[in-house]
Design a protein around this motif. Structure first.
Motif, PDB file in Angstrom:
ATOM      1  N   ILE A  45       0.673  -1.279  -0.351  1.00 40.76           N
ATOM      2  CA  ILE A  45      -0.220   0.384   0.088  1.00 40.76           C
ATOM      3  C   ILE A  45       0.645   1.443   0.008  1.00 40.76           C
ATOM      4  O   ILE A  45       0.569   2.332  -0.800  1.00 40.76           O
ATOM      5  CB  ILE A  45      -1.097   0.201   1.542  1.00 40.76           C
ATOM      6  CG1 ILE A  45      -1.528  -1.255   0.656  1.00 40.76           C
ATOM      7  CG2 ILE A  45      -1.373   1.426   1.544  1.00 40.76           C
ATOM      8  CD1 ILE A  45      -2.660  -1.527   1.960  1.00 40.76           C
ATOM      9  N   ILE A  46       2.071   1.392   0.986  1.00 38.99           N
ATOM     10  CA  ILE A  46       2.521   2.423   0.527  1.00 38.99           C
ATOM     11  C   ILE A  46       3.157   2.454  -0.283  1.00 38.99           C
ATOM     12  O   ILE A  46       3.723   3.309  -0.532  1.00 38.99           O
ATOM     13  CB  ILE A  46       3.620   2.315   2.373  1.00 38.99           C
ATOM     14  CG1 ILE A  46       2.860   2.384   3.184  1.00 38.99           C
ATOM     15  CG2 ILE A  46       5.432   3.191   1.876  1.00 38.99           C
ATOM     16  CD1 ILE A  46       4.231   1.822   4.392  1.00 38.99           C
ATOM     17  N   ILE A  47       3.995   1.597  -1.034  1.00 34.69           N
ATOM     18  CA  ILE A  47       4.490   2.192  -2.262  1.00 34.69           C
ATOM     19  C   ILE A  47       3.944   1.820  -3.418  1.00 34.69           C
ATOM     20  O   ILE A  47       3.996   2.970  -4.459  1.00 34.69           O
ATOM     21  CB  ILE A  47       5.060   0.767  -3.154  1.00 34.69           C
ATOM     22  CG1 ILE A  47       6.070   0.168  -2.077  1.00 34.69           C
ATOM     23  CG2 ILE A  47       6.078   0.001  -4.014  1.00 34.69           C
ATOM     24  CD1 ILE A  47       6.564  -1.406  -2.761  1.00 34.69           C
ATOM     25  N   LEU A  48       2.357   1.708  -3.799  1.00 34.21           N
ATOM     26  CA  LEU A  48       1.293   2.030  -4.371  1.00 34.21           C
ATOM     27  C   LEU A  48       1.142   3.835  -4.338  1.00 34.21           C
ATOM     28  O   LEU A  48       1.337   4.399  -5.034  1.00 34.21           O
ATOM     29  CB  LEU A  48       0.467   0.442  -4.307  1.00 34.21           C
ATOM     30  CG  LEU A  48       0.427  -0.105  -5.025  1.00 34.21           C
ATOM     31  CD1 LEU A  48      -1.030  -1.039  -4.916  1.00 34.21           C
ATOM     32  CD2 LEU A  48       0.937  -0.565  -6.893  1.00 34.21           C
ATOM     33  N   GLY A  49       1.487   4.138  -2.868  1.00 36.62           N
ATOM     34  CA  GLY A  49       0.729   4.860  -2.976  1.00 36.62           C
ATOM     35  C   GLY A  49       2.017   6.570  -3.319  1.00 36.62           C
ATOM     36  O   GLY A  49       1.709   7.475  -3.853  1.00 36.62           O
ATOM     37  N   THR A  50       3.425   6.529  -2.788  1.00 38.18           N
ATOM     38  CA  THR A  50       4.515   6.384  -3.124  1.00 38.18           C
ATOM     39  C   THR A  50       4.343   6.904  -4.766  1.00 38.18           C
ATOM     40  O   THR A  50       4.637   7.712  -5.067  1.00 38.18           O
ATOM     41  CB  THR A  50       5.685   6.271  -2.699  1.00 38.18           C
ATOM     42  OG1 THR A  50       5.103   5.745  -1.591  1.00 38.18           O
ATOM     43  CG2 THR A  50       6.241   6.836  -3.115  1.00 38.18           C
ATOM     44  N   LEU A  51       4.016   5.714  -5.064  1.00 41.14           N
ATOM     45  CA  LEU A  51       4.006   5.803  -7.037  1.00 41.14           C
ATOM     46  C   LEU A  51       2.711   6.184  -8.118  1.00 41.14           C
ATOM     47  O   LEU A  51       2.717   7.050  -8.603  1.00 41.14           O
ATOM     48  CB  LEU A  51       3.714   3.940  -7.515  1.00 41.14           C
ATOM     49  CG  LEU A  51       5.628   3.666  -7.664  1.00 41.14           C
ATOM     50  CD1 LEU A  51       4.604   1.663  -8.042  1.00 41.14           C
ATOM     51  CD2 LEU A  51       6.626   3.796  -7.696  1.00 41.14           C
ATOM     52  N   THR A  52       1.893   6.396  -7.236  1.00 47.67           N
ATOM     53  CA  THR A  52       0.327   7.177  -7.439  1.00 47.67           C
ATOM     54  C   THR A  52       1.033   9.008  -7.464  1.00 47.67           C
ATOM     55  O   THR A  52       0.617   9.246  -8.291  1.00 47.67           O
ATOM     56  CB  THR A  52      -0.614   6.779  -7.059  1.00 47.67           C
ATOM     57  OG1 THR A  52      -0.902   5.502  -7.012  1.00 47.67           O
ATOM     58  CG2 THR A  52      -1.525   7.679  -7.533  1.00 47.67           C
ATOM     59  N   PHE A  53       1.768   9.432  -6.164  1.00 49.84           N
ATOM     60  CA  PHE A  53       1.855  10.688  -5.657  1.00 49.84           C
ATOM     61  C   PHE A  53       2.887  10.866  -6.582  1.00 49.84           C
ATOM     62  O   PHE A  53       2.660  12.152  -7.638  1.00 49.84           O
ATOM     63  CB  PHE A  53       2.329  10.925  -4.662  1.00 49.84           C
ATOM     64  CG  PHE A  53       3.007  12.418  -3.669  1.00 49.84           C
ATOM     65  CD1 PHE A  53       1.545  12.718  -3.903  1.00 49.84           C
ATOM     66  CD2 PHE A  53       4.270  12.400  -3.786  1.00 49.84           C
ATOM     67  CE1 PHE A  53       2.284  13.914  -3.717  1.00 49.84           C
ATOM     68  CE2 PHE A  53       4.652  13.802  -3.779  1.00 49.84           C
ATOM     69  CZ  PHE A  53       3.620  14.011  -3.064  1.00 49.84           C
ATOM     70  N   SER A  54       4.063  10.133  -7.305  1.00 54.96           N
ATOM     71  CA  SER A  54       4.823  10.698  -7.852  1.00 54.96           C
ATOM     72  C   SER A  54       4.768  10.550  -8.916  1.00 54.96           C
ATOM     73  O   SER A  54       5.080  12.041  -9.914  1.00 54.96           O
ATOM     74  CB  SER A  54       6.775   9.146  -8.134  1.00 54.96           C
ATOM     75  OG  SER A  54       6.478   8.855  -6.262  1.00 54.96           O
ATOM     76  N   ALA A  55       3.615   9.874  -9.784  1.00 53.08           N
ATOM     77  CA  ALA A  55       3.252   9.763 -11.261  1.00 53.08           C
ATOM     78  C   ALA A  55       2.357  11.472 -11.328  1.00 53.08           C
ATOM     79  O   ALA A  55       2.510  11.733 -12.233  1.00 53.08           O
ATOM     80  CB  ALA A  55       2.546   8.965 -11.717  1.00 53.08           C
ATOM     81  N   ALA A  58       5.064  14.068 -11.469  1.00 48.35           N
ATOM     82  CA  ALA A  58       5.246  13.922 -12.666  1.00 48.35           C
ATOM     83  C   ALA A  58       4.192  15.076 -13.430  1.00 48.35           C
ATOM     84  O   ALA A  58       4.918  15.525 -14.573  1.00 48.35           O
ATOM     85  CB  ALA A  58       5.850  13.078 -13.383  1.00 48.35           C
ATOM     86  N   TRP A  59       3.582  14.100 -13.765  1.00 45.26           N
ATOM     87  CA  TRP A  59       2.195  14.989 -14.577  1.00 45.26           C
ATOM     88  C   TRP A  59       1.898  16.239 -14.412  1.00 45.26           C
ATOM     89  O   TRP A  59       2.009  16.592 -15.485  1.00 45.26           O
ATOM     90  CB  TRP A  59       1.353  14.010 -14.442  1.00 45.26           C
ATOM     91  CG  TRP A  59      -0.654  14.088 -15.386  1.00 45.26           C
ATOM     92  CD1 TRP A  59       0.038  14.106 -16.724  1.00 45.26           C
ATOM     93  CD2 TRP A  59      -1.242  15.561 -15.112  1.00 45.26           C
ATOM     94  NE1 TRP A  59      -1.279  15.050 -17.508  1.00 45.26           N
ATOM     95  CE2 TRP A  59      -2.156  15.514 -15.955  1.00 45.26           C
ATOM     96  CE3 TRP A  59      -1.562  16.229 -13.646  1.00 45.26           C
ATOM     97  CZ2 TRP A  59      -2.844  16.288 -15.839  1.00 45.26           C
ATOM     98  CZ3 TRP A  59      -2.701  16.942 -13.566  1.00 45.26           C
ATOM     99  CH2 TRP A  59      -3.355  16.943 -14.970  1.00 45.26           C
ATOM    100  N   TYR A  60       2.192  16.652 -13.152  1.00 46.07           N
ATOM    101  CA  TYR A  60       1.560  18.444 -12.882  1.00 46.07           C
ATOM    102  C   TYR A  60       3.192  19.714 -13.103  1.00 46.07           C
ATOM    103  O   TYR A  60       2.788  20.165 -13.562  1.00 46.07           O
ATOM    104  CB  TYR A  60       1.402  18.231 -11.526  1.00 46.07           C
ATOM    105  CG  TYR A  60       1.574  19.963 -11.062  1.00 46.07           C
ATOM    106  CD1 TYR A  60      -0.173  20.471 -10.993  1.00 46.07           C
ATOM    107  CD2 TYR A  60       2.020  20.144 -10.589  1.00 46.07           C
ATOM    108  CE1 TYR A  60      -0.546  21.704 -10.277  1.00 46.07           C
ATOM    109  CE2 TYR A  60       2.133  21.678  -9.574  1.00 46.07           C
ATOM    110  CZ  TYR A  60       0.518  22.770 -10.321  1.00 46.07           C
ATOM    111  OH  TYR A  60       0.419  23.705  -9.812  1.00 46.07           O
ATOM    112  N   ILE A  61       4.175  18.604 -13.331  1.00 48.32           N
ATOM    113  CA  ILE A  61       5.308  19.528 -13.821  1.00 48.32           C
ATOM    114  C   ILE A  61       4.894  19.384 -15.036  1.00 48.32           C
ATOM    115  O   ILE A  61       5.187  20.423 -15.781  1.00 48.32           O
ATOM    116  CB  ILE A  61       6.097  18.432 -12.969  1.00 48.32           C
ATOM    117  CG1 ILE A  61       6.102  19.341 -11.693  1.00 48.32           C
ATOM    118  CG2 ILE A  61       7.908  19.971 -13.332  1.00 48.32           C
ATOM    119  CD1 ILE A  61       6.827  18.346 -10.176  1.00 48.32           C
TER     120      ILE A  61
END
Length: 345
Positions: A45-55, A58-61
């Motif tokens: 869950i932590i890994i998926l949350g981190t990946l989702t936040f990072s994605a 990255a999209w926002y930037i």
């Protein structure tokens, strides 16, 4: 610990007791850092949350950066009306600032290209008229030899007009390209204005007009290109003489105000419509006012040359109507270029 062997030895009044622990005693078992059952689900869950936040980050930037990249490519293809800031929404970060800078740059380049295209069209139009009259005069000279002298006078007049136009264009082009990078020197600005006023007075007296000059200082030494500034001030003064009626006065003043040297030239004409004031300093713009029943002479390059000459000296030029009638043109030069100011006593 379980006592396995005990021995008491009297040695110098000391007793020793020996203990040997069991191998299977709980205190001797190795301790592990990980639990028997590894928490896989929370870690996923932590890994998926981190990946989702990072994605998402990255999209926002990268999304506005892609917009900038696409806009840059369209701009390079010649689509000068390309803008990007409207696509950024309500962003208030550095990327939005970059988009605003891009839009500002695009507006400036578009205005510059449009001005050059308009200038090219105006030059073509201005050259076409005297050339056409020259061709007509030459053809008439062939058909009517008895009018040779009159036609030659017309040819000479049109040739002079072409020479003046080319000279004005060369001056404007030289200012645009080189500015005042060459031939800079210190000179007396007050003396320069007085010299221009003297020449203008000679021209104005023939037309029953007067030139009045006022200055707060005897000598003001300024660094710059004296030829360009002489041309700029003289063009403005000659315009003022043209628009001033007979028995009226053209006023020229030099004063220091708001950390700048202000050169003001005021005429006694009927002024210019407010919406036309910003257009006066554009190339080939001539303000023809039916109420004055006059047409501006020349090719509309005099004030354009004056504006560029003042701007390359880091100054500014503006026009405004007088309350008592007439037009005032103010040329402001930065006082930082001045090395000495001698006040009148």
């Amino acid at each position: 610990f379980e006592k396995i062997f005990q021995m008491s030895i009297a040695l110098e009044g000391r007793q020793y007791l020996l203990f040997i622990p069991k191998k299977n005693h709980p205190t001797m078992r190795p301790k592990t850092l990980f639990p028997k059952q590894f928490p896989v689900l929370p870690l996923l869950i932590i890994i998926l949350g981190t990946l989702t936040f990072s994605a998402g980050l990255a999209w926002y930037i990268t999304r506005p950066i892609r917009y900038l990249q696409e806009a840059t490519n369209r701009f390079a293809e010649g689509k000068l009306d390309t803008r990007v800031l409207s696509k950024f929404g309500r962003r208030k970060d550095e990327i939005a600032d970059l988009g605003a800078d891009f839009d500002h740059m695009a507006e400036q380049v578009q205005a510059l290209v449009s001005a050059h295209q308009r200038l090219l069209n105006d030059v073509s139009h201005e050259l076409r008229s005297p050339l056409a009259r020259l061709q007509v005069a030459i053809e008439m000279g062939r058909q009517q030899p008895d009018k040779f002298d009159a036609l030659m006078a017309r040819v000479e007049k049109e040739s002079q007009r072409l020479s003046e136009l080319v000279g004005e264009l060369l001056t404007l082009s030289r200012i645009e390209v080189n500015g005042c990078q060459s031939e800079q020197d210190y000179f007396d600005l007050s003396g320069l204005i007085e010299s221009i006023a003297t020449d203008a007075s000679f021209e104005a007296e023939i037309q029953k007009k007067h030139v009045k000059i006022t200055s707060q200082h005897n000598e003001i030494l300024i660094q710059g290109n004296i030829e360009l500034l002489h041309r700029a001030i003289e063009n403005v003064v000659r315009n003022a003489i043209f628009y001033t009626p007979e028995n009226k006065c053209i006023e020229i003043s030099l004063q220091i105000a708001h950390k700048a040297l202000d050169i003001q030239v005021c005429d006694r004409g009927k002024g210019v419509a407010e919406y036309k004031l910003p257009l006066m300093f554009e190339p080939f713009v001539r303000i023809n006012d039916p109420t004055q029943n006059i047409k501006t002479p020349g090719y509309g390059l005099g004030l354009a040359i004056a504006r560029r000459a003042i701007e390359v000296h880091n100054g500014s030029i503006r026009a405004e109507n007088r309350h008592e009638g007439g037009l005032c043109i103010t040329m402001s030069l930065p006082i930082t270029n001045t090395i000495e100011v001698d006040a009148k006593v």
